[in-house]
Design a protein around this motif. Structure first.
Motif, short mmCIF file in Angstrom:
data_model
loop_
_atom_site.label_atom_id
_atom_site.label_comp_id
_atom_site.label_asym_id
_atom_site.label_seq_id
_atom_site.Cartn_x
_atom_site.Cartn_y
_atom_site.Cartn_z
N PRO A 6 4.57 -2.28 2.56
CA PRO A 6 5.55 -3.04 2.88
C PRO A 6 6.69 -3.85 2.24
CG PRO A 6 3.41 -3.85 3.48
CD PRO A 6 3.09 -2.38 2.64
N LEU A 7 7.35 -4.94 2.57
CA LEU A 7 8.66 -4.99 1.20
C LEU A 7 8.55 -5.60 0.80
CD1 LEU A 7 11.94 -3.67 0.19
CD2 LEU A 7 12.14 -5.94 2.36
N GLU A 8 7.10 -6.62 0.95
CA GLU A 8 6.77 -7.55 -0.25
C GLU A 8 5.99 -7.05 -1.17
OE1 GLU A 8 4.13 -8.31 3.18
OE2 GLU A 8 6.21 -7.78 2.81
N PHE A 9 5.98 -5.41 -1.52
CA PHE A 9 4.93 -5.16 -2.04
C PHE A 9 5.78 -3.83 -2.98
CE2 PHE A 9 0.99 -6.82 0.59
CZ PHE A 9 1.05 -7.12 -0.31
N LEU A 23 0.97 6.93 -12.17
CA LEU A 23 1.47 8.03 -12.28
C LEU A 23 2.84 8.26 -10.93
CD1 LEU A 23 -0.67 11.28 -13.05
CD2 LEU A 23 0.66 9.90 -14.56
N ASN A 24 2.33 7.10 -10.00
CA ASN A 24 3.23 7.25 -8.43
C ASN A 24 2.67 5.96 -7.42
OD1 ASN A 24 1.61 8.84 -7.28
ND2 ASN A 24 2.46 10.40 -7.72
N GLU A 25 3.74 5.89 -6.68
CA GLU A 25 3.57 4.84 -5.62
C GLU A 25 2.45 5.20 -4.81
OE1 GLU A 25 5.76 6.46 -5.94
OE2 GLU A 25 7.41 5.16 -6.39
N GLY A 26 2.11 6.67 -4.85
CA GLY A 26 0.70 7.55 -3.93
C GLY A 26 -0.34 6.74 -4.29
N ASP A 27 -0.44 6.96 -5.83
CA ASP A 27 -1.38 6.85 -6.95
C ASP A 27 -2.07 5.57 -6.69
OD1 ASP A 27 -1.33 9.64 -7.82
OD2 ASP A 27 -1.12 8.60 -9.69
N VAL A 28 -1.03 4.26 -6.53
CA VAL A 28 -0.81 2.74 -6.31
C VAL A 28 -1.37 2.57 -4.53
CG1 VAL A 28 -0.10 0.90 -5.73
CG2 VAL A 28 0.88 2.36 -7.77
N VAL A 29 -1.37 3.26 -3.62
CA VAL A 29 -2.31 2.80 -1.86
C VAL A 29 -3.59 4.13 -2.36
CG1 VAL A 29 -1.52 4.39 -0.03
CG2 VAL A 29 0.59 2.88 -1.19
N ALA A 30 -3.34 4.75 -3.03
CA ALA A 30 -5.25 5.40 -3.27
C ALA A 30 -5.22 4.89 -4.04
CB ALA A 30 -5.11 7.20 -4.25
N GLU A 31 -5.44 3.77 -4.67
CA GLU A 31 -6.32 2.59 -5.38
C GLU A 31 -6.55 1.40 -4.62
OE1 GLU A 31 -8.93 0.68 -8.60
OE2 GLU A 31 -8.31 3.06 -8.11
N ALA A 32 -5.44 1.45 -4.20
CA ALA A 32 -5.35 0.22 -2.88
C ALA A 32 -6.33 0.11 -2.41
CB ALA A 32 -4.27 -0.74 -2.69
N LEU A 33 -6.63 1.51 -1.88
CA LEU A 33 -7.90 1.72 -0.55
C LEU A 33 -8.49 2.63 -1.38
CD1 LEU A 33 -5.20 4.33 1.40
CD2 LEU A 33 -5.70 2.37 2.19
N ARG A 34 -9.03 2.36 -1.95
CA ARG A 34 -10.37 2.84 -2.75
C ARG A 34 -10.94 1.03 -2.87
NH1 ARG A 34 -8.37 6.72 -5.57
NH2 ARG A 34 -7.07 5.73 -7.46
#
Length: 105
Positions: A6-9, A23-34
């Motif tokens: 989402p744009l606000e993030f 390391l990358n955006e995918g890692d941020v999303v993975a941590e958020a999902l964890r």
């Protein structure tokens, strides 16, 4: 699976990657999902605990505090008590539940 942040993030995620927290955006999303998964698991456990309390499977507050303090001392030896009254006793109203389940003594 592909998804959009989402744009606000977007700026927040970019800052985390720029600061080398991830390391990358995918890692941020993975941590958020964890974290979301952990929160949902905690919610499920809390609901289970409330159902047990409703069914009379409670423990006196003194026992709970003692167990919590023992666990904290395992993690952080020598830490101060979490409650000043923990070892001096509580009034009878200090119980989470006065009834005990069938597996309790």
């Amino acid at each position: 699976m592909t998804t959009e942040i989402p744009l606000e993030f977007v700026t927040f995620v970019q800052q985390l990657v720029s600061a080398r927290r991830f390391l990358n955006e995918g890692d941020v999303v993975a941590e958020a999902l964890r974290l979301l998964h952990a929160r949902e698991s905690l919610r499920d456990e809390a609901q289970k605990g409330f159902r047990q309390l409703d069914d009379g499977f409670g423990l006196p507050i003194e026992d709970v505090i003692l167990r919590v303090e023992q666990r904290i001392d395992e993690i952080e030896p020598g830490s101060p008590p979490i409650c000043a009254n923990a070892h001096s006793g509580f009034p009878p109203s200090g119980s989470i539940s006065t009834r005990r389940g069938p597996n309790r003594k």
